[in-house]
Design an enzyme around this catalytic site. Structure first.
Site, PDB file in Angstrom:
ATOM      1  N   TYR A 153     -22.007  39.950 103.337  1.00 17.39           N
ATOM      2  CA  TYR A 153     -23.267  40.407 102.724  1.00 17.39           C
ATOM      3  C   TYR A 153     -24.299  39.271 102.820  1.00 17.39           C
ATOM      4  CZ  TYR A 153     -26.812  41.943  99.444  1.00 17.39           C
ATOM      5  OH  TYR A 153     -28.030  42.280  98.883  1.00 17.39           O
ATOM      6  N   LYS A 157     -27.949  39.128 104.819  1.00 12.16           N
ATOM      7  CA  LYS A 157     -29.251  38.820 104.205  1.00 12.16           C
ATOM      8  C   LYS A 157     -29.853  37.519 104.780  1.00 12.16           C
ATOM      9  CE  LYS A 157     -29.905  42.452 101.665  1.00 12.16           C
ATOM     10  NZ  LYS A 157     -31.080  43.325 101.831  1.00 12.16           N
TER      11      LYS A 157
HETATM   12  P1  NDP Z   1     -29.224  50.934  95.416  1.00  9.65           P
HETATM   13  O1  NDP Z   1     -27.803  51.154  95.790  1.00  9.65           O
HETATM   14  O2  NDP Z   1     -29.660  51.408  94.072  1.00  9.65           O
HETATM   15  O3  NDP Z   1     -30.192  51.571  96.527  1.00  9.65           O
HETATM   16  C1  NDP Z   1     -29.928  51.416  97.900  1.00  9.65           C
HETATM   17  C2  NDP Z   1     -30.796  52.367  98.697  1.00  9.65           C
HETATM   18  O4  NDP Z   1     -30.538  52.145 100.100  1.00  9.65           O
HETATM   19  C3  NDP Z   1     -30.505  53.822  98.398  1.00  9.65           C
HETATM   20  O5  NDP Z   1     -31.707  54.551  98.319  1.00  9.65           O
HETATM   21  C4  NDP Z   1     -29.710  54.286  99.615  1.00  9.65           C
HETATM   22  O6  NDP Z   1     -30.003  55.649  99.899  1.00  9.65           O
HETATM   23  C5  NDP Z   1     -30.298  53.391 100.719  1.00  9.65           C
HETATM   24  N1  NDP Z   1     -29.376  53.269 101.833  1.00  9.65           N
HETATM   25  C6  NDP Z   1     -28.181  52.632 101.861  1.00  9.65           C
HETATM   26  N2  NDP Z   1     -27.592  52.794 103.055  1.00  9.65           N
HETATM   27  C7  NDP Z   1     -28.434  53.550 103.800  1.00  9.65           C
HETATM   28  C8  NDP Z   1     -28.375  54.074 105.114  1.00  9.65           C
HETATM   29  N3  NDP Z   1     -27.336  53.842 105.924  1.00  9.65           N
HETATM   30  N4  NDP Z   1     -29.412  54.812 105.568  1.00  9.65           N
HETATM   31  C9  NDP Z   1     -30.473  55.066 104.772  1.00  9.65           C
HETATM   32  N5  NDP Z   1     -30.593  54.596 103.522  1.00  9.65           N
HETATM   33  C10 NDP Z   1     -29.571  53.856 103.028  1.00  9.65           C
HETATM   34  O7  NDP Z   1     -29.459  49.363  95.557  1.00  9.65           O
HETATM   35  P2  NDP Z   1     -30.760  48.451  95.324  1.00  9.65           P
HETATM   36  O8  NDP Z   1     -31.943  49.242  95.014  1.00  9.65           O
HETATM   37  O9  NDP Z   1     -30.363  47.380  94.382  1.00  9.65           O
HETATM   38  O10 NDP Z   1     -30.875  47.791  96.771  1.00  9.65           O
HETATM   39  C11 NDP Z   1     -32.023  47.875  97.573  1.00  9.65           C
HETATM   40  C12 NDP Z   1     -32.091  46.646  98.455  1.00  9.65           C
HETATM   41  O11 NDP Z   1     -32.200  45.490  97.643  1.00  9.65           O
HETATM   42  C13 NDP Z   1     -30.865  46.423  99.334  1.00  9.65           C
HETATM   43  O12 NDP Z   1     -31.310  45.960 100.595  1.00  9.65           O
HETATM   44  C14 NDP Z   1     -30.108  45.326  98.611  1.00  9.65           C
HETATM   45  O13 NDP Z   1     -29.321  44.564  99.482  1.00  9.65           O
HETATM   46  C15 NDP Z   1     -31.253  44.519  98.042  1.00  9.65           C
HETATM   47  N6  NDP Z   1     -30.973  43.672  96.904  1.00  9.65           N
HETATM   48  C16 NDP Z   1     -30.446  44.186  95.746  1.00  9.65           C
HETATM   49  C17 NDP Z   1     -30.248  43.351  94.650  1.00  9.65           C
HETATM   50  C18 NDP Z   1     -29.656  43.819  93.373  1.00  9.65           C
HETATM   51  O14 NDP Z   1     -29.152  42.976  92.609  1.00  9.65           O
HETATM   52  N7  NDP Z   1     -29.697  45.076  93.040  1.00  9.65           N
HETATM   53  C19 NDP Z   1     -30.639  41.934  94.706  1.00  9.65           C
HETATM   54  C20 NDP Z   1     -31.152  41.510  95.986  1.00  9.65           C
HETATM   55  C21 NDP Z   1     -31.330  42.356  97.008  1.00  9.65           C
HETATM   56  P3  NDP Z   1     -28.931  56.750 100.325  1.00  9.65           P
HETATM   57  O15 NDP Z   1     -27.615  56.375  99.720  1.00  9.65           O
HETATM   58  O16 NDP Z   1     -29.510  58.035  99.795  1.00  9.65           O
HETATM   59  O17 NDP Z   1     -28.931  56.706 101.806  1.00  9.65           O
HETATM   60  C1  8X3 Z   2     -27.922  41.179  95.634  1.00  9.83           C
HETATM   61  C2  8X3 Z   2     -27.789  40.085  94.657  1.00  9.83           C
HETATM   62  O1  8X3 Z   2     -26.319  38.218  93.821  1.00  9.83           O
HETATM   63  O2  8X3 Z   2     -25.219  40.277  94.427  1.00  9.83           O
HETATM   64  O3  8X3 Z   2     -28.460  40.757  96.839  1.00  9.83           O
HETATM   65  O4  8X3 Z   2     -26.057  38.833  96.105  1.00  9.83           O
HETATM   66  S1  8X3 Z   2     -26.261  39.340  94.767  1.00  9.83           S
END
Ligand code: NDP
Ligand code: 8X3
Length: 252
Positions: A153, A157
């Site tokens: 992961y 990133k």
């Molecule tokens: P969620 O799981 O709540 O949302 C993820 C979203 O990505 C969903 O809408 C999902 O939609 C979509 N998604 C995943 N795989 C696919 C795919 N193959 N095709 C199309 N859409 C896809 O997570 P977050 O909102 O937390 O995450 C959003 C972003 O932020 C990610 O890139 C994550 O790595 C990043 N992030 C998150 C953090 C956290 O702590 N939450 C911190 C740092 C970064 P669906 O399943 O309907 O396809």
């Molecule tokens: C998502 C935050 O700390 O799980 O990118 O990597 S962490």
């Protein structure tokens, strides 16, 4: 002035709240994800609540043909995309690299790196032609520092970090802004997905401190698009007050 905003992964978490904040501020939004029912519900909610136009596009960012078909299917009035938010992404699994599962690795690499590239490549021509645009890539603190158990992961990133830098250089001559936003821990569906649906394990991630919310990231994402034409926030690391970096969280 109303703009067209394209947001990947808008069925949940950051993407959903990012769509909402742009809609609330009078913009038309293209919302994408794989879960069509959610897209339809969110679409109805945003258009009726804020009186903006919403275009739901259901596709999997990992499948190049689906990405291209979805983006080329956009009606003319939806093609003038001003802001692309590359947010769709996930962590799948947590643990030592030697115990990693190929299926988890493929999912993360195919979604977080290749999916982001496929969507961007389909939208570059629009922004290049307009000599204007803003690409916002949602990276992570995991793209700045590797933490134990995060291996692939974190690598995915780190790739987003590198791609954001590369986009900024290569697209500069076209006046396209590239901003990377790197959130720390925020409570969304992220950990539930990482732990393959185990809600109890997911809850532990946010125990003993106040994590960020999806709304926090949405307000930061919206903010970076409100600056004067001549300004671009290139890179932003955002955490809750309890989090110092990828590995240190002050849990009481
Ligand atoms: P969620 O799981 O709540 O949302 C993820 C979203 O990505 C969903 O809408 C999902 O939609 C979509 N998604 C995943 N795989 C696919 C795919 N193959 N095709 C199309 N859409 C896809 O997570 P977050 O909102 O937390 O995450 C959003 C972003 O932020 C990610 O890139 C994550 O790595 C990043 N992030 C998150 C953090 C956290 O702590 N939450 C911190 C740092 C970064 P669906 O399943 O309907 O396809
Ligand atoms: C998502 C935050 O700390 O799980 O990118 O990597 S962490």
């Amino acid at each position: 002035m109303s703009k067209t905003i394209f947001i990947t992964g808008a069925t949940s978490g950051f993407g959903k709240t990012i769509a909402e904040i742009f809609a609330k501020n009078g913009n038309n939004v293209i919302i994408t994800g794989r879960r069509n029912e959610r897209l339809e519900l969110i679409s109805k909610k945003l258009s009726s609540k804020y009186g903006v136009k919403v275009f739901p596009l259901c596709f999997d960012v990992r499948i190049k043909k689906e990405v291209d078909a979805a983006i080329t299917s956009l009606p003319k009035e939806w093609r003038n995309i001003a802001v692309l938010v590359n947010n769709a992404g996930l962590a799948s699994g947590f643990g030592k690299i030697q115990d990693g599962k190929f299926d988890d690795w493929d999912k993360m690499i195919d979604t977080n790196i290749k999916g982001l590239l496929y969507v961007s490549k389909a939208i570059f021509p629009i922004m290049i032609n307009n000599k204007k645009g803003h690409i916002i890539n949602i990276g992570s603190t995991a793209g700045k520092e590797v933490y134990q158990g995060g291996n692939v992961y974190c690598a995915s990133k780190h790739a987003v970090d590198a791609i954001s830098k590369a986009m900024r250089m290569d697209l500069l001559e076209y006046g396209i802004k590239v901003t990377q936003i790197c959130p720390g821990a925020a409570e969304t569906e992220f950990s539930e997905v990482r732990f393959h649906g185990n809600k109890e394990q997911a809850k532990q991630v946010y125990k003993g401190y106040q994590p960020m919310t999806a709304e926090d990231i949405a307000s930061v994402t919206y903010y970076v698009t409100t600056l004067p034409e001549n300004l671009c926030i290139n890179d932003l690391v955002v955490t809750s007050l309890a989090q110092a970096n990828s590995y240190y969280i002050d849990r009481k």
